[in-house]
Design a protein around this motif. Structure first.
Motif, PDB file in Angstrom:
ATOM      1  N   LEU A 103     -43.010 -57.281  34.990  1.00 28.81           N
ATOM      2  CA  LEU A 103     -41.827 -57.654  35.771  1.00 28.81           C
ATOM      3  C   LEU A 103     -40.609 -57.810  34.868  1.00 28.81           C
ATOM      4  O   LEU A 103     -39.492 -57.438  35.255  1.00 28.81           O
ATOM      5  CB  LEU A 103     -42.098 -58.950  36.541  1.00 28.81           C
ATOM      6  N   THR A 104     -40.802 -58.354  33.672  1.00 30.80           N
ATOM      7  CA  THR A 104     -39.691 -58.472  32.719  1.00 30.80           C
ATOM      8  C   THR A 104     -39.139 -57.101  32.378  1.00 30.80           C
ATOM      9  O   THR A 104     -37.912 -56.893  32.328  1.00 30.80           O
ATOM     10  CB  THR A 104     -40.153 -59.185  31.437  1.00 30.80           C
ATOM     11  N   PHE A 105     -40.042 -56.134  32.144  1.00 29.85           N
ATOM     12  CA  PHE A 105     -39.608 -54.770  31.833  1.00 29.85           C
ATOM     13  C   PHE A 105     -38.825 -54.182  33.001  1.00 29.85           C
ATOM     14  O   PHE A 105     -37.782 -53.535  32.805  1.00 29.85           O
ATOM     15  CB  PHE A 105     -40.829 -53.900  31.519  1.00 29.85           C
ATOM     16  N   MET A 106     -39.300 -54.400  34.238  1.00 28.61           N
ATOM     17  CA  MET A 106     -38.606 -53.878  35.416  1.00 28.61           C
ATOM     18  C   MET A 106     -37.205 -54.474  35.537  1.00 28.61           C
ATOM     19  O   MET A 106     -36.250 -53.787  35.914  1.00 28.61           O
ATOM     20  CB  MET A 106     -39.417 -54.193  36.681  1.00 28.61           C
ATOM     21  N   ILE A 107     -37.083 -55.768  35.208  1.00 29.37           N
ATOM     22  CA  ILE A 107     -35.774 -56.427  35.267  1.00 29.37           C
ATOM     23  C   ILE A 107     -34.866 -55.879  34.167  1.00 29.37           C
ATOM     24  O   ILE A 107     -33.690 -55.590  34.395  1.00 29.37           O
ATOM     25  CB  ILE A 107     -35.928 -57.957  35.145  1.00 29.37           C
ATOM     26  N   GLU A 108     -35.422 -55.721  32.949  1.00 25.01           N
ATOM     27  CA  GLU A 108     -34.631 -55.199  31.836  1.00 25.01           C
ATOM     28  C   GLU A 108     -34.131 -53.790  32.114  1.00 25.01           C
ATOM     29  O   GLU A 108     -33.010 -53.428  31.762  1.00 25.01           O
ATOM     30  CB  GLU A 108     -35.474 -55.191  30.550  1.00 25.01           C
ATOM     31  N   MET A 109     -34.954 -52.971  32.769  1.00 26.73           N
ATOM     32  CA  MET A 109     -34.601 -51.575  33.028  1.00 26.73           C
ATOM     33  C   MET A 109     -33.754 -51.409  34.287  1.00 26.73           C
ATOM     34  O   MET A 109     -33.333 -50.312  34.625  1.00 26.73           O
ATOM     35  CB  MET A 109     -35.879 -50.731  33.158  1.00 26.73           C
ATOM     36  N   GLY A 110     -33.498 -52.513  35.000  1.00 34.62           N
ATOM     37  CA  GLY A 110     -32.692 -52.441  36.212  1.00 34.62           C
ATOM     38  C   GLY A 110     -33.459 -51.990  37.435  1.00 34.62           C
ATOM     39  O   GLY A 110     -32.869 -51.742  38.489  1.00 34.62           O
ATOM     40  N   GLN A 111     -34.786 -51.876  37.313  1.00 36.43           N
ATOM     41  CA  GLN A 111     -35.588 -51.513  38.478  1.00 36.43           C
ATOM     42  C   GLN A 111     -35.648 -52.668  39.478  1.00 36.43           C
ATOM     43  O   GLN A 111     -35.820 -52.450  40.677  1.00 36.43           O
ATOM     44  CB  GLN A 111     -37.001 -51.115  38.031  1.00 36.43           C
ATOM     45  N   LEU A 112     -35.531 -53.873  38.967  1.00 41.09           N
ATOM     46  CA  LEU A 112     -35.385 -55.066  39.809  1.00 41.09           C
ATOM     47  C   LEU A 112     -34.028 -55.672  39.475  1.00 41.09           C
ATOM     48  O   LEU A 112     -33.788 -56.055  38.329  1.00 41.09           O
ATOM     49  CB  LEU A 112     -36.508 -56.075  39.531  1.00 41.09           C
ATOM     50  N   ARG A 113     -33.159 -55.765  40.448  1.00 42.80           N
ATOM     51  CA  ARG A 113     -31.790 -56.216  40.210  1.00 42.80           C
ATOM     52  C   ARG A 113     -31.578 -57.649  40.708  1.00 42.80           C
ATOM     53  O   ARG A 113     -32.336 -58.140  41.544  1.00 42.80           O
ATOM     54  CB  ARG A 113     -30.790 -55.272  40.890  1.00 42.80           C
ATOM     55  N   ASP A 114     -30.539 -58.279  40.181  1.00 41.60           N
ATOM     56  CA  ASP A 114     -30.205 -59.634  40.602  1.00 41.60           C
ATOM     57  C   ASP A 114     -30.038 -59.687  42.117  1.00 41.60           C
ATOM     58  O   ASP A 114     -29.363 -58.839  42.705  1.00 41.60           O
ATOM     59  CB  ASP A 114     -28.914 -60.102  39.928  1.00 41.60           C
ATOM     60  N   GLY A 115     -30.650 -60.698  42.729  1.00 39.35           N
ATOM     61  CA  GLY A 115     -30.580 -60.865  44.169  1.00 39.35           C
ATOM     62  C   GLY A 115     -31.782 -60.297  44.899  1.00 39.35           C
ATOM     63  O   GLY A 115     -32.003 -60.627  46.067  1.00 39.35           O
ATOM     64  N   GLU A 116     -32.569 -59.443  44.230  1.00 39.02           N
ATOM     65  CA  GLU A 116     -33.757 -58.880  44.877  1.00 39.02           C
ATOM     66  C   GLU A 116     -34.880 -59.912  44.914  1.00 39.02           C
ATOM     67  O   GLU A 116     -35.096 -60.659  43.961  1.00 39.02           O
ATOM     68  CB  GLU A 116     -34.229 -57.620  44.148  1.00 39.02           C
TER      69      GLU A 116
END
Length: 323
Positions: free
Chosen positions: A23-36
């Motif tokens: 999940l950290t990697f997904m957040i770092e890569m922008g696959q999970l964005r703020d507000g999701e």
């Protein structure tokens, strides 16, 4: 996006750590964005075929890192995307530096085990000489914001702490930073024989006080924050500075960052007799909502140059003393 998440029951890495890493990697890569929103712990646990407590453990770890936060019925929501991407860029840069150094060491004839031993020894020495610095605020977003900004200027780690969410008996940094609004409270909690506590963001704080002081004593300064606790904390701090003509305006919809669709009748009733409203800088929509009906100022939450210079000097003195 989280549908791409997978875990291995046979890996030496604990399952909760596998979830955190992915999940950290997904957040770092922008696959999970703020507000999701992240899936509920039960839903994700059922999907992965694991215990719900394992997912809860992973989410708690992500929350402690400032990457997600709990928002009631909305569950866990991503909030630390930019912070994660900044940390990722720092690690990438560190990897480049170490890669170049390791290549030179190999050319000198050192074995990989010798290089690893040298790096570990140098890292340990650097950690020992670096003072432990924390930034304390009443709001998690501001605590992380200031800690991140200070790290950029100081080149050392700064740990964000939130008032009421840490154990003063455990947290014993060498230097504690906070804003003037919380200086007295933080000193009471953390000041010890080996701990310095200083306030920063002096210039914005003074500018805010100057504008508040211009309001006649028989008129009211409104404090409109996302929670009543935050507004009350500002009220109490102003009272210590002799400003008592304040009123907490926080209502059921105060945290909503809304504009023209807001309930203007409720706002007008709340603003009756108020000359000036102080709002936090992280709620720009609230400022737009109130402008034109009352004078609005944002509480100075920007790290100013004078604060950076002062903290840099204090850190340098601490480093010299530790050598």
């Amino acid at each position: 996006m989280v549908a791409n998440l997978s875990v291995s029951q046979h890996s030496d890495v604990p399952i909760y750590r596998q979830i955190v890493t992915q999940l950290t990697f997904m957040i770092e890569m922008g696959q999970l964005r703020d507000g999701e929103r992240l899936p509920g712990s039960r839903l994700l646990a059922d999907n992965l075929g694991i215990n719900r407590n394992t997912v809860a453990h992973a989410y708690a770890d992500l929350r402690d890192q400032g990457l997600v936060e709990a928002r009631g019925r909305n569950g866990m929501v991503v909030v630390g995307g930019e912070r994660a991407r900044s940390a990722s860029r720092i690690r990438d840069r560190a990897r480049e530096i170490l890669q170049a150094a390791a290549r030179e060491c190999a050319e000198l004839g050192l074995a990989p085990s010798d290089v690893r031993e040298l790096v570990l020894d140098l890292a340990a020495r650097a950690a020992d000489s670096a003072p432990r610095v924390s930034f304390v605020e009443c709001n998690a977003d501001r605590a992380h914001y200031f800690a991140d900004e200070l790290e950029k200027h100081l080149d050392i780690g700064v740990k964000p702490l939130v008032l009421g969410d840490f154990d003063p008996a455990v947290e014993r940094p060498d230097l504690v930073l906070t804003t003037f609004f919380h200086l007295a409270e933080v000193r009471g909690l953390l000041r010890g024989p080996s701990t310095d506590v200083i306030a920063i963001v002096v210039a914005p704080h003074v500018q805010t006080l100057l504008q508040i002081a211009q309001v006649p004593k028989n008129r009211t300064v409104g404090l409109w924050y996302s929670t009543e606790d935050q507004a009350a904390s500002i009220r109490d701090s102003l009272a210590q500075a002799g400003v008592t003509n304040t009123r907490v305006l926080t209502g059921a919809d105060a945290g909503a960052d809304t504009g023209a669709d807001a309930d203007t009748d409720a706002d007008d009733e709340r603003l009756d007799g108020v000359d000036l409203v102080v709002v936090p800088s992280e709620m720009p929509g609230l400022r737009r909502r109130l402008e034109g009906r009352v004078r609005v100022i944002e509480f100075g939450n920007v790290l100013d140059a004078a604060s950076i210079r002062m903290v840099r000097e204090v850190v340098r003195d601490l480093q010299v003393a530790r050598r």
